[in-house]
Design a protein around this motif. Structure first.
Motif, PDB file in Angstrom:
ATOM      1  N   MET A 126       1.148  -0.865  -0.223  1.00 39.63           N
ATOM      2  CA  MET A 126       0.018   0.103  -0.201  1.00 39.63           C
ATOM      3  C   MET A 126       1.108   1.167   0.152  1.00 39.63           C
ATOM      4  O   MET A 126       1.949   1.175   0.970  1.00 39.63           O
ATOM      5  N   SER A 128       1.792   5.475  -0.440  1.00 43.37           N
ATOM      6  CA  SER A 128       1.996   7.010  -0.834  1.00 43.37           C
ATOM      7  C   SER A 128       1.484   7.661  -1.327  1.00 43.37           C
ATOM      8  O   SER A 128       2.160   7.122  -2.564  1.00 43.37           O
ATOM      9  N   SER A 155      -2.164   4.873  -4.700  1.00 37.74           N
ATOM     10  CA  SER A 155      -3.086   5.805  -3.678  1.00 37.74           C
ATOM     11  C   SER A 155      -4.428   7.214  -4.092  1.00 37.74           C
ATOM     12  O   SER A 155      -4.229   6.902  -5.883  1.00 37.74           O
ATOM     13  N   MET A 193      -9.155  -1.900   1.393  1.00 37.69           N
ATOM     14  CA  MET A 193      -7.766  -2.040   2.149  1.00 37.69           C
ATOM     15  C   MET A 193      -8.609  -3.080   2.968  1.00 37.69           C
ATOM     16  O   MET A 193      -7.414  -3.775   3.354  1.00 37.69           O
ATOM     17  N   ASN A 206       3.018  -4.657   3.650  1.00 39.38           N
ATOM     18  CA  ASN A 206       3.635  -3.311   3.273  1.00 39.38           C
ATOM     19  C   ASN A 206       2.695  -1.833   3.736  1.00 39.38           C
ATOM     20  O   ASN A 206       1.788  -2.252   1.805  1.00 39.38           O
ATOM     21  N   PHE A 207       3.363  -0.887   4.334  1.00 42.71           N
ATOM     22  CA  PHE A 207       2.182   0.087   3.372  1.00 42.71           C
ATOM     23  C   PHE A 207       3.116   0.642   4.311  1.00 42.71           C
ATOM     24  O   PHE A 207       4.059   1.145   5.338  1.00 42.71           O
ATOM     25  N   THR A 208       3.199   1.823   3.258  1.00 39.61           N
ATOM     26  CA  THR A 208       3.870   3.200   3.563  1.00 39.61           C
ATOM     27  C   THR A 208       2.542   4.975   3.847  1.00 39.61           C
ATOM     28  O   THR A 208       2.692   4.839   2.951  1.00 39.61           O
ATOM     29  N   GLY A 214      -1.549   4.102   9.394  1.00 41.52           N
ATOM     30  CA  GLY A 214      -0.476   2.524   9.532  1.00 41.52           C
ATOM     31  C   GLY A 214      -1.471   1.782  11.086  1.00 41.52           C
ATOM     32  O   GLY A 214      -1.357   0.962  10.969  1.00 41.52           O
ATOM     33  N   VAL A 217      -3.925  -0.194   9.784  1.00 40.80           N
ATOM     34  CA  VAL A 217      -3.515  -1.530   9.457  1.00 40.80           C
ATOM     35  C   VAL A 217      -3.382  -2.237   9.696  1.00 40.80           C
ATOM     36  O   VAL A 217      -3.338  -3.669   9.709  1.00 40.80           O
ATOM     37  N   LEU A 230       5.617  -0.943   8.623  1.00 36.35           N
ATOM     38  CA  LEU A 230       4.938  -0.294   8.335  1.00 36.35           C
ATOM     39  C   LEU A 230       6.100   1.060   8.102  1.00 36.35           C
ATOM     40  O   LEU A 230       6.992   0.840   9.092  1.00 36.35           O
TER      41      LEU A 230
END
Length: 463
Positions: A126, A128, A155, A193, A206-208, A214, A217, A230
């Motif tokens: 995911m 940004s 995004s 999500m 993985n998430f930014t 976050g 998530v 994260l």
């Protein structure tokens, strides 16, 4: 209104189906492609990533207008993104050797053990909007070299940029279905999500992005006992000690605070300088900051890009006004025209101000004057976030000892807080997240670690 779009490879598009069904279709497609891709020799997967890097470099021009229209990115910021994205792909390809089995022989028992890094399955990345190309590539490159298939959730602020990025990467020799993109409208982002995380074929996440999202998530991933990496918010300090090269420190602070309108997780938001050199340093930093808005006749104008929205600019403006109302002095900038803010520098930042605590994520830096290095470290650590920090001093031994005490995942000595190296582990502490991108650390994030024991001369135990 289009509900969801996924990459062009046979997946449904448009508003005929719900977001949930379309997100599920993307994961199903990735799951179907996983077995074949994970069985490819790792050197062949590396070859695909190197081809992706070449394509990204060749086709960067296709991303300039898209990123400018959607997130206000300047041409220099897109180039920075593409260059780093290309480097990430090359570095991920270089991990091929580290994925080989490790063998341990026990002569006493005749047992041979294989320590194996095995692809986990479908990885959900995911991404940004603020560094759309770099972060998009980073979310997929390491999972791919490890043999995973990937669904990238782009995004809702830059769906076309993220979609086109995946299209470029998919024009390499990667098999259909291995790399997929899902983009949703903002009012559907949370539900999408949840749907993606909950899919049984998603094995790693993985998430930014922001700490606020976050946390959501992480909670959703915990419901399904799924590991998640994260990389979240930051509020980077830059410490200037009395023996520092003040010109270099001012240039680093200026670059770190204002590049891409300060919309970088590593942006320098707090400048902590010892009082003995504060006046001289602040004069240099203020001059550097003012020059960005009004360059001299022989200087090339700097395109800092736009902020993501006029509302974002007004939020940063409110942080500046709050600081001024409580005693801070505005030395430069701060003017707002729609989604463009002139680089702002404040002196006299204090703990009773919102700017001291909140991530600004805009072109503003606050200066704090301290007695010595001890006070600088204390103030730097007085923060919920812990992603990136910097120390300027000519005493590198002292800097290393201070770095050990800073509660930040990344510390730069005599360098800007905005700096990345794909070969190095990158990630934060405290509310800046957990897990690491970069280098061999990503192998841990995106593979299963297995022990396979081969008993050459079995001696079965008796009851």
């Amino acid at each position: 209104m289009q509900l969801l779009k996924v990459d062009s490879g046979g997946l449904p598009q448009g508003d005929a189906q719900s977001s949930a069904r379309m997100a599920e279709a993307a994961v199903d497609r990735a799951a179907s492609a996983f077995a074949s891709w994970s069985a490819w020799p790792v050197q062949e997967r590396a070859g695909v990533l190197r081809e992706m890097a070449a394509l990204l470099d060749q086709r960067r021009g296709e991303l300039y207008d898209l990123a400018a229209q959607e997130v206000g990115a300047s041409r220099s910021w897109v180039d920075f993104n593409v260059d780093l994205g290309r480097d990430i792909l090359f570095q991920s390809a270089s991990l091929a050797g580290a994925l080989a089995d490790k063998e341990i022989n026990d002569e006493k028992t005749g047992k041979r053990s294989l320590i194996r890094r095995q692809a986990a399955g479908v990885v959900l990345g995911m991404v940004s909007w603020n560094a759309p190309i770099t972060l998009g590539v980073r979310a997929v490159a390491s999972p791919l070299i490890c043999g995973n298939s990937v669904v990238m959730k782009g995004s809702d602020f830059c769906p076309r940029t993220h979609q086109h990025l995946v299209d470029i990467l998919n024009s390499s020799g990667i098999p259909p279905g291995v790399l997929n993109c899902v983009v949703s409208n903002s009012d559907e982002a949370h539900d999408t999500m949840v749907q993606l995380i909950g899919h049984p074929c998603v094995r790693r996440i993985n998430f930014t992005g922001s700490t606020r999202v976050g946390r959501e998530v992480a909670i959703e991933a915990a419901r399904h006992l799924k590991p998640v990496l994260l990389e979240l918010s930051g509020k980077a300090p830059l410490i200037v000690l009395e023996d520092a090269d003040l010109d270099a420190a001012a240039q680093a602070a200026c670059f770190g605070a204002y590049f891409n309108q300060g919309q970088i997780c590593m942006s320098t938001e707090r400048v902590i300088v010892v009082r003995s050199v504060a006046d001289a340093f602040v004069a240099k930093l203020a001059a550097c900051t003012r020059a960005l808005s009004t360059p001299s006749a022989d200087a090339k104008p700097v395109d800092l890009g736009r902020m993501i929205s006029p509302d974002a600019a007004q939020r940063v403006k409110s942080l500046i006004e709050d600081a001024q109302s409580k005693g801070a002095h505005l030395l430069a900038g701060g003017d707002v025209d729609a989604d463009v803010m002139q680089p702002a520098l404040l002196d006299g930042l204090a703990s009773n101000m919102r700017l001291y605590h909140e991530e600004a994520f805009g072109p503003v830096a606050g200066i704090m004057r301290v007695h010595d290095a001890e006070e600088a470290i204390s103030i730097a650590n007085d923060c919920d976030f812990g992603l990136s920090a910097a120390i300027f001093t000519q005493d590198t031994a002292l800097a290393q000892s201070l770095a050990d005490r800073l509660e930040f995942g990344v510390v730069q000595i005599n360098g800007p807080t905005v700096h990345d190296d794909p070969a190095m582990p990158f990630g934060g502490m405290k509310l800046s997240g957990y897990g690491r991108f970069g280098g061999e650390s990503t192998i841990h994030e995106f593979t299963e670690l297995r022990w396979i024991a081969i008993h050459e001369d079995p001696d079965h135990p008796d009851f």
